[in-house]
Design a protein around this motif. Sequence first.
Motif, PDB file in Angstrom:
ATOM      1  N   LYS A  56       0.824  -1.215   0.000  1.00 49.40           N
ATOM      2  CA  LYS A  56       0.000   0.000   0.000  1.00 49.40           C
ATOM      3  C   LYS A  56       0.857   1.264   0.000  1.00 49.40           C
ATOM      4  O   LYS A  56       0.561   2.240  -0.687  1.00 49.40           O
ATOM      5  CB  LYS A  56      -0.939  -0.007   1.202  1.00 49.40           C
ATOM      6  CG  LYS A  56      -2.035  -1.067   1.155  1.00 49.40           C
ATOM      7  CD  LYS A  56      -2.898  -1.021   2.397  1.00 49.40           C
ATOM      8  CE  LYS A  56      -4.138  -1.908   2.272  1.00 49.40           C
ATOM      9  NZ  LYS A  56      -3.798  -3.357   2.293  1.00 49.40           N
ATOM     10  N   SER A  57       1.921   1.262   0.803  1.00 43.96           N
ATOM     11  CA  SER A  57       2.779   2.450   0.871  1.00 43.96           C
ATOM     12  C   SER A  57       3.549   2.644  -0.427  1.00 43.96           C
ATOM     13  O   SER A  57       3.829   3.787  -0.828  1.00 43.96           O
ATOM     14  CB  SER A  57       3.730   2.334   2.060  1.00 43.96           C
ATOM     15  OG  SER A  57       2.999   2.243   3.274  1.00 43.96           O
ATOM     16  N   LEU A  58       3.878   1.558  -1.107  1.00 47.03           N
ATOM     17  CA  LEU A  58       4.519   1.664  -2.417  1.00 47.03           C
ATOM     18  C   LEU A  58       3.564   2.263  -3.442  1.00 47.03           C
ATOM     19  O   LEU A  58       3.962   3.112  -4.254  1.00 47.03           O
ATOM     20  CB  LEU A  58       5.013   0.291  -2.875  1.00 47.03           C
ATOM     21  CG  LEU A  58       6.344  -0.157  -2.268  1.00 47.03           C
ATOM     22  CD1 LEU A  58       6.475  -1.671  -2.307  1.00 47.03           C
ATOM     23  CD2 LEU A  58       7.506   0.484  -2.999  1.00 47.03           C
ATOM     24  N   ILE A  59       2.302   1.834  -3.408  1.00 52.60           N
ATOM     25  CA  ILE A  59       1.308   2.418  -4.303  1.00 52.60           C
ATOM     26  C   ILE A  59       1.161   3.909  -4.028  1.00 52.60           C
ATOM     27  O   ILE A  59       1.053   4.731  -4.944  1.00 52.60           O
ATOM     28  CB  ILE A  59      -0.049   1.693  -4.149  1.00 52.60           C
ATOM     29  CG1 ILE A  59      -0.037   0.388  -4.971  1.00 52.60           C
ATOM     30  CG2 ILE A  59      -1.216   2.565  -4.591  1.00 52.60           C
ATOM     31  CD1 ILE A  59      -0.049   0.600  -6.481  1.00 52.60           C
TER      32      ILE A  59
ATOM     33  N   GLY B 217      -9.638  -2.733  -0.890  1.00 50.73           N
ATOM     34  CA  GLY B 217     -10.377  -2.430  -2.110  1.00 50.73           C
ATOM     35  C   GLY B 217     -10.047  -1.047  -2.641  1.00 50.73           C
ATOM     36  O   GLY B 217      -9.889  -0.858  -3.856  1.00 50.73           O
ATOM     37  N   VAL B 218      -9.931  -0.039  -1.748  1.00 56.06           N
ATOM     38  CA  VAL B 218      -9.597   1.301  -2.231  1.00 56.06           C
ATOM     39  C   VAL B 218      -8.171   1.340  -2.766  1.00 56.06           C
ATOM     40  O   VAL B 218      -7.865   2.123  -3.675  1.00 56.06           O
ATOM     41  CB  VAL B 218      -9.811   2.392  -1.149  1.00 56.06           C
ATOM     42  CG1 VAL B 218     -11.245   2.425  -0.695  1.00 56.06           C
ATOM     43  CG2 VAL B 218      -8.868   2.231   0.024  1.00 56.06           C
ATOM     44  N   SER B 219      -7.312   0.481  -2.236  1.00 49.76           N
ATOM     45  CA  SER B 219      -5.944   0.397  -2.764  1.00 49.76           C
ATOM     46  C   SER B 219      -5.960  -0.136  -4.192  1.00 49.76           C
ATOM     47  O   SER B 219      -5.172   0.310  -5.041  1.00 49.76           O
ATOM     48  CB  SER B 219      -5.083  -0.509  -1.876  1.00 49.76           C
ATOM     49  OG  SER B 219      -5.109  -0.087  -0.536  1.00 49.76           O
TER      50      SER B 219
ATOM     51  N   THR C 287      -1.833  -5.504  -7.959  1.00 54.31           N
ATOM     52  CA  THR C 287      -2.507  -5.366  -6.675  1.00 54.31           C
ATOM     53  C   THR C 287      -2.004  -4.135  -5.926  1.00 54.31           C
ATOM     54  O   THR C 287      -0.812  -3.933  -5.763  1.00 54.31           O
ATOM     55  CB  THR C 287      -2.297  -6.622  -5.813  1.00 54.31           C
ATOM     56  OG1 THR C 287      -0.911  -6.981  -5.827  1.00 54.31           O
ATOM     57  CG2 THR C 287      -3.100  -7.782  -6.364  1.00 54.31           C
ATOM     58  N   GLY C 288      -2.955  -3.331  -5.451  1.00 56.64           N
ATOM     59  CA  GLY C 288      -2.590  -2.103  -4.763  1.00 56.64           C
ATOM     60  C   GLY C 288      -2.411  -2.266  -3.274  1.00 56.64           C
ATOM     61  O   GLY C 288      -1.731  -1.473  -2.639  1.00 56.64           O
TER      62      GLY C 288
ATOM     63  N   TRP D  18      -1.425   8.977   3.821  1.00 55.53           N
ATOM     64  CA  TRP D  18      -1.718   8.463   2.490  1.00 55.53           C
ATOM     65  C   TRP D  18      -1.161   7.040   2.373  1.00 55.53           C
ATOM     66  O   TRP D  18      -0.084   6.814   1.847  1.00 55.53           O
ATOM     67  CB  TRP D  18      -1.079   9.350   1.424  1.00 55.53           C
ATOM     68  CG  TRP D  18      -1.763  10.661   1.177  1.00 55.53           C
ATOM     69  CD1 TRP D  18      -2.745  11.250   1.920  1.00 55.53           C
ATOM     70  CD2 TRP D  18      -1.510  11.554   0.087  1.00 55.53           C
ATOM     71  NE1 TRP D  18      -3.117  12.448   1.379  1.00 55.53           N
ATOM     72  CE2 TRP D  18      -2.375  12.660   0.244  1.00 55.53           C
ATOM     73  CE3 TRP D  18      -0.627  11.530  -1.003  1.00 55.53           C
ATOM     74  CZ2 TRP D  18      -2.371  13.732  -0.653  1.00 55.53           C
ATOM     75  CZ3 TRP D  18      -0.637  12.591  -1.883  1.00 55.53           C
ATOM     76  CH2 TRP D  18      -1.509  13.684  -1.711  1.00 55.53           C
ATOM     77  N   HIS D  19      -1.887   6.084   2.898  1.00 57.74           N
ATOM     78  CA  HIS D  19      -1.447   4.677   2.903  1.00 57.74           C
ATOM     79  C   HIS D  19      -0.167   4.475   3.705  1.00 57.74           C
ATOM     80  O   HIS D  19       0.612   3.546   3.444  1.00 57.74           O
ATOM     81  CB  HIS D  19      -1.298   4.143   1.470  1.00 57.74           C
ATOM     82  CG  HIS D  19      -2.581   3.617   0.886  1.00 57.74           C
ATOM     83  ND1 HIS D  19      -3.798   4.213   1.102  1.00 57.74           N
ATOM     84  CD2 HIS D  19      -2.827   2.553   0.078  1.00 57.74           C
ATOM     85  CE1 HIS D  19      -4.744   3.539   0.452  1.00 57.74           C
ATOM     86  NE2 HIS D  19      -4.186   2.524  -0.162  1.00 57.74           N
TER      87      HIS D  19
END
Length: 342
Positions: free
Chosen positions: A52-55, A147-149, A192-193, A248-249
């Motif tokens: 998530k943090s990478l996204i 899901g939001v990711s 995948t986010g 932000w994630h």
Amino acid sequence: MNLSSLQHTLEKSIPQLDLRSCLIRVRGEMLYKHYRNIQAETEIAKINSCTKSLISALICIAMDRGLLPEASTPISAFFPQLTSDSDPRKPAITLEQLLTMTAGFNWDEFGGQNSFPRMTRTDHWVAFAIEQRLRHEPGTHMEYNSGVSQILSSILMQHAGMSVAAFAERYLFGHLGIHDYEWEQDPQGVHTGGFGMKLLPADLLKFGQLFLQQGMWEGKRLISSELVQRSTQAFITVPPPNHGSYGWHWWVDQYEPANANENIAGSLVLENTSAEQQTPLHYYYARGFGGQYVYVVPELELVTVLTNDKRKKEKPPLDVFPRLIVPELWRLARCSGNSSGD
């Protein structure tokens, strides 16, 4: 700050925890390095929700490059079909609300009919995530939601003109020297986010170091300092059982000693300490299920990576950083605050 006592503490305690890896870098130098075995050092492994943090970082890069609009942009700009949704609040959900997981969707991350395992069993993950009804007013409540990711990853793919992995290779991984990775995709080919990436612990350390350096890497700016700061600052307090805040994630937290008294304002204060010594130690971190972490402590110029691969029944040690590492860091920082030594 004299770090020898921290090294001594780590050398005694970390190997006993049977972590897959523990890497600590201070002021650009490796302070401590532990791998369970050679495979842990040389073989990629799941980082779970650290993805998530990478996204988030890739979203920031796309914003910097003008490929994505500002964070206040409504989701309907990316998914026009939402303008006809029965809930008029849904098309107004912003990009920032997706990043902070305050979109308001009715979501139970690990179970039930509206969960990420259920999402992964559908033919269209993004559609599943977007179709969920709203349980909270957008922007008012943080609900952890892979899901939001996935929605964010889809938005990035739409606007980058290439796959998310290709974008990462061009604008992030290539610069950091990250070449060995695996990344899952959904049925539409969207990477995948929220999970599904495998990396080396040493490459996670590079990622954390990039953020510590405010988006700079070997003299080249990869992410603007403005978006590094904005993405890692506290946006909303997280509900129990989690602790701290969310950006932000990225998770955002601070350490204050347990042996403290509470003043009339409700803040924690140590007895017989100066105002500087009472100041909490702030940090932010990426977190993945099963013991995957990247901690960044700007005040101490420190990055820590922890990884694990324990099975559910083996109960991996929890809170290694806040319970074992950061108290020692706080003590060293506060006790040597007036010292000129290293």
